[in-house]
Design a protein around this motif. Structure first.
Motif, short mmCIF file in Angstrom:
data_model
loop_
_atom_site.label_atom_id
_atom_site.label_comp_id
_atom_site.label_asym_id
_atom_site.label_seq_id
_atom_site.Cartn_x
_atom_site.Cartn_y
_atom_site.Cartn_z
N CYS A 175 0.87 -1.50 0.13
CA CYS A 175 0.02 -0.06 0.15
C CYS A 175 1.09 1.32 -0.13
O CYS A 175 0.56 2.31 -0.39
N ARG A 176 2.08 1.29 0.41
CA ARG A 176 2.89 2.45 0.63
C ARG A 176 2.64 3.45 1.57
O ARG A 176 3.42 4.44 1.50
N GLU A 177 1.61 3.24 2.28
CA GLU A 177 1.06 4.22 3.19
C GLU A 177 1.28 3.66 4.97
O GLU A 177 1.39 4.54 5.63
N CYS A 178 1.13 2.45 4.97
CA CYS A 178 0.82 2.00 6.57
C CYS A 178 2.13 2.21 7.20
O CYS A 178 3.22 2.47 6.50
N CYS B 284 4.69 -0.32 5.86
CA CYS B 284 5.48 0.22 4.44
C CYS B 284 6.31 1.46 4.92
O CYS B 284 7.43 1.52 4.22
N CYS C 6 2.90 -5.23 5.24
CA CYS C 6 1.74 -4.39 4.93
C CYS C 6 0.46 -4.54 5.55
O CYS C 6 0.07 -5.45 5.42
N HIS C 7 -0.14 -3.54 6.39
CA HIS C 7 -1.40 -3.73 7.00
C HIS C 7 -2.48 -3.94 6.07
O HIS C 7 -3.47 -4.66 6.35
ZN ZN Z 1 1.13 -1.03 3.51
#
Ligand code: ZN
Ligand code: NAP
Ligand code: ZN
Length: 371
Positions: free
Chosen positions: A114-117, A120, A128-129
């Motif tokens: 996701c690149r945001e959690c 990450c 990754c959540h």
């Molecule tokens: Zn993530």
């Protein structure tokens, strides 16, 4: 419209959408009980941030067998396994900044996240959540498109999920580093293995033999716990200091309380409690092998304040660190290179612990096959 691409592949529009797809030969499992067989899959034409990789080698991980046979449940078919991928960049998207055509690169166990959690952001994309997109038997971040692995000739991957293969490691021996290497390097580092620590590696297979090499490179005193007498000499050649056969129950009392860390790579059910007894006070046993569930007695942990932990592969940053560490220390996998046509036999041999120590598919065998 069908056009012949420079790399000799046929391209056709999918479902009348504008996304162009690249058809590539592959070996796939059609169901949990079918052998792997020749097939064809579609890769996306590289988007702005993607690279297209011509696959040269792909390692054969025991997880490929677990998943092809749906031993973990939820398998997605057809399944193209393979997450120890080495290849050459043959095309880059317009916004790609890290790679050039001709670079030798690797792809490991996941291709997006996701690149945001928080995971990450910490560079641990494997946790990754929202759920990482694993390289095969998984879905892209759209949660719809299935992913297909490295038993194929081409793969399209976002540039941020691609690794640089340092010079000096023979490519077929570098492939297993992308899973077996990072899966053992990460817990050895995370749980703080120091020079002269006494550690044990359980199971001398693909992961286990990398753990021995990496443990030695970190300066630890390494013992192999194996159920295969025939691997004794190999263990010492790989660098181990001691070799203990676990078929004899007495060894679990003889060596009780000896190790500060045990890395358990065994793929089949075994008694965790017996191994926990080998840990010293405050020692940690880390599970990386994924067999069927095994009962755990609280007393095994309580008596010496021991810890039981698990670890899943490693993030992109740590995988690159591991590759660079291997190049610096002359570490690479011991491999048996096979043709893709022998993959089903390789699975059977892996199940019999008859692999020294990783099968790696030479993808030229798939490229030259007549379909
Ligand atoms: Zn993530
Ligand atoms: P592998 O090459 O087949 O090695 C497994 C080793 O386990 C064998 O060589 C054997 O070593 C030992 N073993 C097998 N059957 C046994 C039995 N019945 N009793 C005792 N020991 C037995 O497999 P691998 O590719 O290294 O993978 C090992 C496990 O790790 C698999 O379950 C795989 O799915 C998992 N895995 C986990 C991660 C992660 O991120 N956590 C990543 C990759 C793989 P000896 O002959 O020396 O006893
Ligand atoms: Zn693996």
């Amino acid at each position: 419209m069908r056009t012949l691409q420079p790399h000799g592949l046929v391209q056709s529009p999918k479902n009348n959408t504008k996304t162009m797809m690249i058809t590539t030969p592959a070996y796939a499992a059609a169901s949990a009980t079918s052998p792997l067989a020749p097939s064809a899959i579609e890769r996306r034409e590289p988007g702005a941030h993607d690279v297209l990789i011509d696959i040269l080698y792909c390692g054969v991980c025991h997880s490929d067998i677990h998943q092809a046979r749906n031993e973990w449940g939820g398998a997605i078919y057809p399944m193209v396994p393979g997450h120890e991928i080495i290849g050459a960049v043959v095309q880059i998207g317009s916004a790609v900044s890290r790679w050039q055509v001709g670079d030798t690169v690797g792809v490991g166990c996941f291709v997006d996240s996701c690149r945001e959690c928080e995971a990450c952001a910490a560079g641990e994309e494997q946790y990754c959540h929202a759920g990482a997109s694993f390289t095969y038997n998984s879905r892209e971040q759209d949660r719809i498109t299935p992913t297909y692995g490295g038993y194929s000739t081409l793969i399209t991957v976002d540039e941020s999920y691609v690794l640089k293969i340092p010079d000096g490691i023979p490519l077929e021996r570098a492939a297993p580093l992308l899973c077996a290497g990072i899966t053992t390097y990460s817990p050895l580092r995370h749980f703080g293995v120091q020079r002269n620590d006494s550690i044990a590696i359980v199971g001398l297979g693909g992961l286990g033999h990398m753990a021995v090499k990496l443990g030695k490179a970190l300066g630890a005193h390494v013992t192999v716990l194996s159920h295969s007498q025939s691997k004794r000499e190999d263990a010492f050649t790989l660098g181990a200091d001691h070799f203990i056969i676990t078929r004899d129950a007495e060894v679990f009392t003889q060596h009780a309380g000896r190790f500060s860390l045990i890395l358990d790579t065994v793929s089949a059910q075994h008694d965790y409690n017996a191994y926990l007894n080998l840990l010293r006070r405050d020692g940690t046993m880390v599970l990386v092998g994924l067999p069927d569930p095994t009962p755990l007695a609280a007393g095994s942990l309580i008596m010496r304040r021991r810890r039981l932990a698990g670890s899943l592969i490693g993030g992109i940053r740590e995988t690159q660190e591991m590759l660079d560490f291997c190049a610096e220390h002359g570490v690479a996998a011991d491999v048996e290179v096979i043709s893709i046509q022998n993959i089903n036999d390789a699975y059977e041999r892996t199940l019999k612990s008859d692999v020294r120590y990783r099968f790696v598919i030479d993808m030229a065998s798939l490229r030259s096959a007549d379909y």
